[in-house]
Design a protein around this motif. Sequence first.
Motif, PDB file in Angstrom:
ATOM      1  N   GLU A 166       0.816  -1.212   0.000  1.00 43.95           N
ATOM      2  CA  GLU A 166       0.000   0.000   0.000  1.00 43.95           C
ATOM      3  C   GLU A 166       0.849   1.262   0.000  1.00 43.95           C
ATOM      4  O   GLU A 166       0.367   2.345  -0.297  1.00 43.95           O
ATOM      5  CB  GLU A 166      -0.934  -0.019   1.223  1.00 43.95           C
ATOM      6  CG  GLU A 166      -2.061   1.005   1.151  1.00 43.95           C
ATOM      7  CD  GLU A 166      -3.096   0.786   2.228  1.00 43.95           C
ATOM      8  OE1 GLU A 166      -3.927   1.688   2.434  1.00 43.95           O
ATOM      9  OE2 GLU A 166      -3.069  -0.273   2.863  1.00 43.95           O
ATOM     10  N   GLU A 167       2.137   1.118   0.320  1.00 39.84           N
ATOM     11  CA  GLU A 167       3.039   2.263   0.367  1.00 39.84           C
ATOM     12  C   GLU A 167       4.015   2.275  -0.809  1.00 39.84           C
ATOM     13  O   GLU A 167       4.955   3.067  -0.825  1.00 39.84           O
ATOM     14  CB  GLU A 167       3.808   2.245   1.697  1.00 39.84           C
ATOM     15  CG  GLU A 167       2.893   2.384   2.909  1.00 39.84           C
ATOM     16  CD  GLU A 167       3.525   1.857   4.185  1.00 39.84           C
ATOM     17  OE1 GLU A 167       4.287   2.624   4.814  1.00 39.84           O
ATOM     18  OE2 GLU A 167       3.261   0.702   4.553  1.00 39.84           O
ATOM     19  N   VAL A 168       3.810   1.386  -1.796  1.00 36.79           N
ATOM     20  CA  VAL A 168       4.692   1.281  -2.958  1.00 36.79           C
ATOM     21  C   VAL A 168       4.086   2.052  -4.127  1.00 36.79           C
ATOM     22  O   VAL A 168       2.923   1.849  -4.482  1.00 36.79           O
ATOM     23  CB  VAL A 168       4.907  -0.192  -3.352  1.00 36.79           C
ATOM     24  CG1 VAL A 168       5.734  -0.293  -4.629  1.00 36.79           C
ATOM     25  CG2 VAL A 168       5.588  -0.947  -2.219  1.00 36.79           C
ATOM     26  N   GLU A 169       4.880   2.933  -4.726  1.00 35.06           N
ATOM     27  CA  GLU A 169       4.400   3.651  -5.893  1.00 35.06           C
ATOM     28  C   GLU A 169       4.474   2.742  -7.124  1.00 35.06           C
ATOM     29  O   GLU A 169       5.358   1.892  -7.234  1.00 35.06           O
ATOM     30  CB  GLU A 169       5.244   4.914  -6.113  1.00 35.06           C
ATOM     31  CG  GLU A 169       6.723   4.658  -6.356  1.00 35.06           C
ATOM     32  CD  GLU A 169       7.526   5.941  -6.475  1.00 35.06           C
ATOM     33  OE1 GLU A 169       6.984   7.004  -6.126  1.00 35.06           O
ATOM     34  OE2 GLU A 169       8.684   5.866  -6.902  1.00 35.06           O
ATOM     35  N   ASN A 170       3.507   2.904  -8.037  1.00 32.14           N
ATOM     36  CA  ASN A 170       3.408   2.086  -9.247  1.00 32.14           C
ATOM     37  C   ASN A 170       3.541   0.594  -8.899  1.00 32.14           C
ATOM     38  O   ASN A 170       4.448  -0.100  -9.382  1.00 32.14           O
ATOM     39  CB  ASN A 170       4.492   2.491 -10.252  1.00 32.14           C
ATOM     40  CG  ASN A 170       4.254   1.886 -11.629  1.00 32.14           C
ATOM     41  OD1 ASN A 170       3.193   1.295 -11.889  1.00 32.14           O
ATOM     42  ND2 ASN A 170       5.236   2.012 -12.506  1.00 32.14           N
TER      43      ASN A 170
END
Length: 720
Positions: free
Chosen positions: A205-209
């Motif tokens: 949930e905290e990872v971009e793309n």
Amino acid sequence: MKELERDLGLPSVLAISIGAMIGSGIFILPALALEIAGPAVILAYLLAGVLVVPAALSKSEMATAMPEAGGTYIYIERGMGPLLGTIAGVGTWFSLSFKGALALVGGVPYLLLLFDLPMKPVALGLATVLILVNIVGAKQTGRLQVAIVVVMLAALGWFAAGSAPQVQTANYANFFADGIGGLLAATGLVFVSYAGVTKVASVAEEVENPGRNIPLGILGSLAFTTVLYVAIVAVLVGVTDPGAVAGSATPVAVAAEVTLGSAGVIAVIGAAILALVSTANAGILSSSRYPFAMSRDKLAPPSMAAVSERLGTPVNSITLTGAVLLALIAFVPILDIAKLASAFQIMVFALINLAVIAFREGTVEYEPEFTSPLYPWVQVFGAVTSIGLLTQMGRVPLAGAGIITVASVLWYAGYVRPRVDREGAATGAIRRQVSEENLSEIESPGATHEVLVALTKQIDQRRVQTLISLAADQVRADDGRVVVVQFEEVPDQAPLTADVAAQSDADRSFERRVERFGEELGVEVEADEIVSHDTKHAIVNFAESRGVDAIVAEHEPLRLRSRLLGDPIDWMVRHAPCDVLLVDSSAPRLPEKVVVSSDTAPFPSAPVSVAASIAAAHDGGVSLWYPADGDGGRDESVEEYRTELSARLDVPADAEAIPTDQRPPAADLLVRRGADHRLRGALADGGQPFTGVAGTTVTVYPRESRRPSLPRRLVERYLL
């Protein structure tokens, strides 16, 4: 509710995943694995890396479909349901905490090579610092991981490159001296070295793309770490005398001293401390998200889902995880618990592979951006090999994993189940499969050529006619016959003489009434009388000799003698060679409304077949009653089942969810499946819903060959 910020890029994802793996797996476990498998430990690391690939592919797929905090828990809970989700969430949370504690305690011996310090206070101090870092924020955590991993890999790379020229091929002699058993045991031990590869999904949930960065991070870090592990262990074995590092607390430092001298030892010590600290750091980061995610799904108290307004992190969840970590370091033998965590991790990896199958075959919306190749063979291979490795872990780890599982089940039963009523994707897939099998059984129940109406006492004419009518409904479609037998039991000391068995005028009158009633029903009916010392044996013997397809008898309430010495009806049900229909006719009336009741879905095939025969004989329909529990998935599946059932039967069918706190409407005739009174019945049978609402109740006990197996009954009872 406040959401977590997406601020972890691909470098942070790779760093978290690599940092979660490179720790105890390379700095502690090689010495223990060498004692088990000798030089074959090199192959053990390679084999373990290969066996992790299915779980890595499966988790990459699910992470791109559900990029939410919680990782393993989220996927298993959504795929397999809240019960297995609770087990996976609690178990993985503990196993990550165990691994973090092991990493810190395992790193201290390397530090003690330079400084004379007490081990536990140092480990507790490092743990406290890492807990505070995680509370400050995920961005700082990710940046710290990048710095740690870069320095650590540089030191390990220098050790491998500088030591490789001094490898002695003689050290690889007797490579398989400990056999396949030693290799598999070592593989099971070092399997936990790769557990961190999928932990990055817990912060998805905290990872971009996430559709790009999660699969690249998981699969890239696994490939890189596998090569690194194999290379370093091969060098370690090749540069040291056979058995020199087996059992050592600092195996890599021992090897570095041989090839690189004191400078190499210092570099390895620095790398080991950084690696083990990064493992603990990644463990705190990922494990703390399990209570967070479980809380959002009502599987844990609401306080675990609170996100700090100022820091943007789940402070309560991190604090609880940190407290567990500190307690483990201070009071628990970490190496033993690490083995338990490893065993549970293997089991969780098996569930991860099964969860992908559940999503793809289930009914929930599932649209991953990345899909695992070679589905479902990769997942089946991963599940089977995980269970195989689990058997190599020994009794104590298996027992420990069992304790964690039981504790999770108790938490589910006491806290979760009263608050959660959703189901996993697997439940829908299993329900569809069981429903199809059930409908096939209903569609092809087999011909009913002869039914025995067993009269065991004198009852009024109207109730006799009810029994005969129900029996006639079962044979009418196949032009069968009804045999009505009056069974009379005499004391053991009384002789069974011809005079006793001779027909009286009353007997002949009984036969004529029965045959005349058969003519009114349009079926062939014959009557007989049998005198015996044991009625239940006589009924079963008669059914066997005539080869009847079903027995219809009146239900008798248990008397004191039956309760003390055993229920004769229960004995007859278990020993009858055919179906048994027990009829309770308190107020018999024409069965225009026939109801089938069940507390599981799909509805049992035998009662549905009986009800359909009765409804068809009276131009009626079948109503399917089940307890209303607010489960939308079950309501939808029951409606699908009803539609398909109506298409396969000659009578219409409707379904109705009956509130358990309300008295159901009146019914003319209610049909239900009988409960098995043995141990399997206690496990698989629930209560009898909607009793006392019909003029006539028919309890159906299928013959042994038609009874669902215990596994199927358990599936119906607890999953459907």
